[in-house]
Motif scaffolding. Structure first.
Motif, PDB file in Angstrom:
ATOM      1  N   CYS A   1       0.838  -1.195   0.000  1.00  0.00           N
ATOM      2  CA  CYS A   1       0.000   0.000   0.000  1.00  0.00           C
ATOM      3  C   CYS A   1       0.881   1.256   0.000  1.00  0.00           C
ATOM      4  N   ALA A   2       1.975   1.202   0.744  1.00  0.00           N
ATOM      5  CA  ALA A   2       2.885   2.346   0.811  1.00  0.00           C
ATOM      6  C   ALA A   2       3.464   2.668  -0.560  1.00  0.00           C
ATOM      7  N   SER A   3       3.817   1.642  -1.327  1.00  0.00           N
ATOM      8  CA  SER A   3       4.376   1.910  -2.655  1.00  0.00           C
ATOM      9  C   SER A   3       3.303   2.451  -3.606  1.00  0.00           C
ATOM     10  N   LYS A   4       2.061   2.027  -3.422  1.00  0.00           N
ATOM     11  CA  LYS A   4       0.952   2.578  -4.213  1.00  0.00           C
ATOM     12  C   LYS A   4       0.855   4.086  -3.967  1.00  0.00           C
ATOM     13  N   TYR A   5       0.914   4.492  -2.706  1.00  0.00           N
ATOM     14  CA  TYR A   5       0.853   5.918  -2.367  1.00  0.00           C
ATOM     15  C   TYR A   5       2.086   6.662  -2.874  1.00  0.00           C
ATOM     16  N   THR A   6       3.238   6.034  -2.803  1.00  0.00           N
ATOM     17  CA  THR A   6       4.469   6.649  -3.304  1.00  0.00           C
ATOM     18  C   THR A   6       4.340   6.972  -4.784  1.00  0.00           C
ATOM     19  N   PHE A   7       3.804   6.030  -5.542  1.00  0.00           N
ATOM     20  CA  PHE A   7       3.673   6.249  -6.977  1.00  0.00           C
ATOM     21  C   PHE A   7       2.632   7.326  -7.280  1.00  0.00           C
ATOM     22  N   ALA A   8       1.532   7.321  -6.568  1.00  0.00           N
ATOM     23  CA  ALA A   8       0.506   8.351  -6.770  1.00  0.00           C
ATOM     24  C   ALA A   8       1.056   9.741  -6.424  1.00  0.00           C
ATOM     25  N   ARG A   9       1.827   9.840  -5.322  1.00  0.00           N
ATOM     26  CA  ARG A   9       2.451  11.119  -4.960  1.00  0.00           C
ATOM     27  C   ARG A   9       3.412  11.591  -6.040  1.00  0.00           C
ATOM     28  N   THR A  10       4.180  10.659  -6.588  1.00  0.00           N
ATOM     29  CA  THR A  10       5.140  11.001  -7.640  1.00  0.00           C
ATOM     30  C   THR A  10       4.423  11.523  -8.874  1.00  0.00           C
ATOM     31  N   LEU A  11       3.377  10.830  -9.308  1.00  0.00           N
ATOM     32  CA  LEU A  11       2.638  11.291 -10.484  1.00  0.00           C
ATOM     33  C   LEU A  11       1.991  12.650 -10.235  1.00  0.00           C
ATOM     34  N   ASN A  12       1.491  12.860  -9.031  1.00  0.00           N
ATOM     35  CA  ASN A  12       0.899  14.142  -8.673  1.00  0.00           C
ATOM     36  C   ASN A  12       1.948  15.257  -8.742  1.00  0.00           C
ATOM     37  N   LYS A  13       3.131  14.975  -8.222  1.00  0.00           N
ATOM     38  CA  LYS A  13       4.215  15.964  -8.233  1.00  0.00           C
ATOM     39  C   LYS A  13       4.710  16.233  -9.656  1.00  0.00           C
ATOM     40  N   LEU A  14       4.863  15.182 -10.461  1.00  0.00           N
ATOM     41  CA  LEU A  14       5.298  15.362 -11.847  1.00  0.00           C
ATOM     42  C   LEU A  14       4.249  16.123 -12.653  1.00  0.00           C
ATOM     43  N   ASN A  15       2.988  15.870 -12.380  1.00  0.00           N
ATOM     44  CA  ASN A  15       1.921  16.617 -13.039  1.00  0.00           C
ATOM     45  C   ASN A  15       2.007  18.103 -12.686  1.00  0.00           C
ATOM     46  N   ALA A  16       2.219  18.398 -11.413  1.00  0.00           N
ATOM     47  CA  ALA A  16       2.310  19.798 -10.981  1.00  0.00           C
ATOM     48  C   ALA A  16       3.531  20.492 -11.591  1.00  0.00           C
ATOM     49  N   THR A  17       4.601  19.763 -11.785  1.00  0.00           N
ATOM     50  CA  THR A  17       5.832  20.339 -12.316  1.00  0.00           C
ATOM     51  C   THR A  17       5.795  20.515 -13.834  1.00  0.00           C
ATOM     52  N   TYR A  18       5.332  19.505 -14.558  1.00  0.00           N
ATOM     53  CA  TYR A  18       5.460  19.510 -16.015  1.00  0.00           C
ATOM     54  C   TYR A  18       4.174  19.768 -16.792  1.00  0.00           C
ATOM     55  N   LEU A  19       3.022  19.351 -16.263  1.00  0.00           N
ATOM     56  CA  LEU A  19       1.792  19.450 -17.044  1.00  0.00           C
ATOM     57  C   LEU A  19       0.795  20.475 -16.515  1.00  0.00           C
ATOM     58  N   LYS A  20       0.635  20.494 -15.215  1.00  0.00           N
ATOM     59  CA  LYS A  20      -0.380  21.322 -14.568  1.00  0.00           C
ATOM     60  C   LYS A  20      -1.772  20.994 -15.114  1.00  0.00           C
ATOM     61  N   LYS A  21      -1.979  19.701 -15.352  1.00  0.00           N
ATOM     62  CA  LYS A  21      -3.241  19.187 -15.876  1.00  0.00           C
ATOM     63  C   LYS A  21      -4.120  18.767 -14.708  1.00  0.00           C
ATOM     64  N   ASP A  22      -5.405  18.841 -14.905  1.00  0.00           N
ATOM     65  CA  ASP A  22      -6.322  18.421 -13.856  1.00  0.00           C
ATOM     66  C   ASP A  22      -6.724  16.970 -14.086  1.00  0.00           C
ATOM     67  N   PHE A  23      -6.039  16.064 -13.401  1.00  0.00           N
ATOM     68  CA  PHE A  23      -6.477  14.676 -13.458  1.00  0.00           C
ATOM     69  C   PHE A  23      -6.869  14.242 -12.058  1.00  0.00           C
ATOM     70  N   LYS A  24      -7.739  13.267 -12.000  1.00  0.00           N
ATOM     71  CA  LYS A  24      -8.331  12.870 -10.730  1.00  0.00           C
ATOM     72  C   LYS A  24      -7.496  11.808 -10.030  1.00  0.00           C
ATOM     73  N   ILE A  25      -7.349  11.980  -8.736  1.00  0.00           N
ATOM     74  CA  ILE A  25      -6.796  10.953  -7.877  1.00  0.00           C
ATOM     75  C   ILE A  25      -7.890  10.661  -6.862  1.00  0.00           C
ATOM     76  N   VAL A  26      -8.544   9.510  -7.004  1.00  0.00           N
ATOM     77  CA  VAL A  26      -9.696   9.187  -6.163  1.00  0.00           C
ATOM     78  C   VAL A  26      -9.404   7.947  -5.324  1.00  0.00           C
ATOM     79  N   ASN A  27     -10.110   7.868  -4.212  1.00  0.00           N
ATOM     80  CA  ASN A  27     -10.004   6.741  -3.282  1.00  0.00           C
ATOM     81  C   ASN A  27      -8.596   6.561  -2.712  1.00  0.00           C
TER      82      ASN A  27
END
Length: 171
Positions: free
Chosen positions: A104-130
């Motif tokens: 579960c911890a690695s699942k959260y790690t990957f979601a955090r990474t994608l969220n951070k990369l999105n904020a840095t490079y895309l600034k796109k609005d994608f959903k992170i749910v549940n």
């Protein structure tokens, strides 16, 4: 061990492709091979998410990208159930890819990474749910570069608070 794998992946697979590996997690696969879900940034600043197969031939490590997507095409990450400790999540691109992380911890790690990369490079609005927002956002007082340790530390903190409260006498 994971830092050695990350270094090896960066050197053998992503370096020659002129990409910078930001994060990887082990995901469940079939057979003796291991599979990693990786997030890397290309020279043209595109964020790639790829599934990498890892196996050994004699004493040599082999890596092969078996599936590749772009973060710009990711519509949603579904953590399945925010209030249970499970490693399952779905990534919604043009179709839904069901994943099972190592933990579960690695699942959260990957979601955090994608969220951070999105904020840095895309600034796109994608959903992170549940996903539990407390563990997902890096802007909390708990943020750390230790990633998986972060989740374990929070759980221990909450458990110790509950223990203290249960041992206290209210009179």
């Amino acid at each position: 061990m994971s830092s050695l794998v990350k270094e090896d992946l960066a050197k053998r697979l992503f370096g020659p492709r002129r990409q910078r590996l930001h994060e990887f997690i082990e995901v469940e696969g079939a057979g003796a091979q291991r599979y990693y879900l990786c997030a890397a940034v290309t020279k043209s600043k595109e964020v790639e998410i790829c599934m990498v197969k890892h196996w050994r031939v004699d004493r040599e490590e082999k890596y092969e990208i078996v599936e590749k997507w772009f973060l710009k095409d990711l519509e949603m990450i579904d953590g399945k159930e925010a209030d249970t400790d499970n490693p399952y999540f779905d990534m919604h691109f043009h179709k839904v890819y069901k994943m099972e992380a190592y933990s579960c911890a690695s699942k959260y790690t990957f979601a955090r990474t994608l969220n951070k990369l999105n904020a840095t490079y895309l600034k796109k609005d994608f959903k992170i749910v549940n996903f539990d927002d407390t563990y997902l956002n890096d802007d909390s007082i708990w943020s750390s570069s230790n990633r998986d340790f972060l989740v374990v530390m929070r759980v221990c903190f909450y458990a110790s608070n509950l223990l203290c409260l249960s041992l206290c006498r209210f009179s």
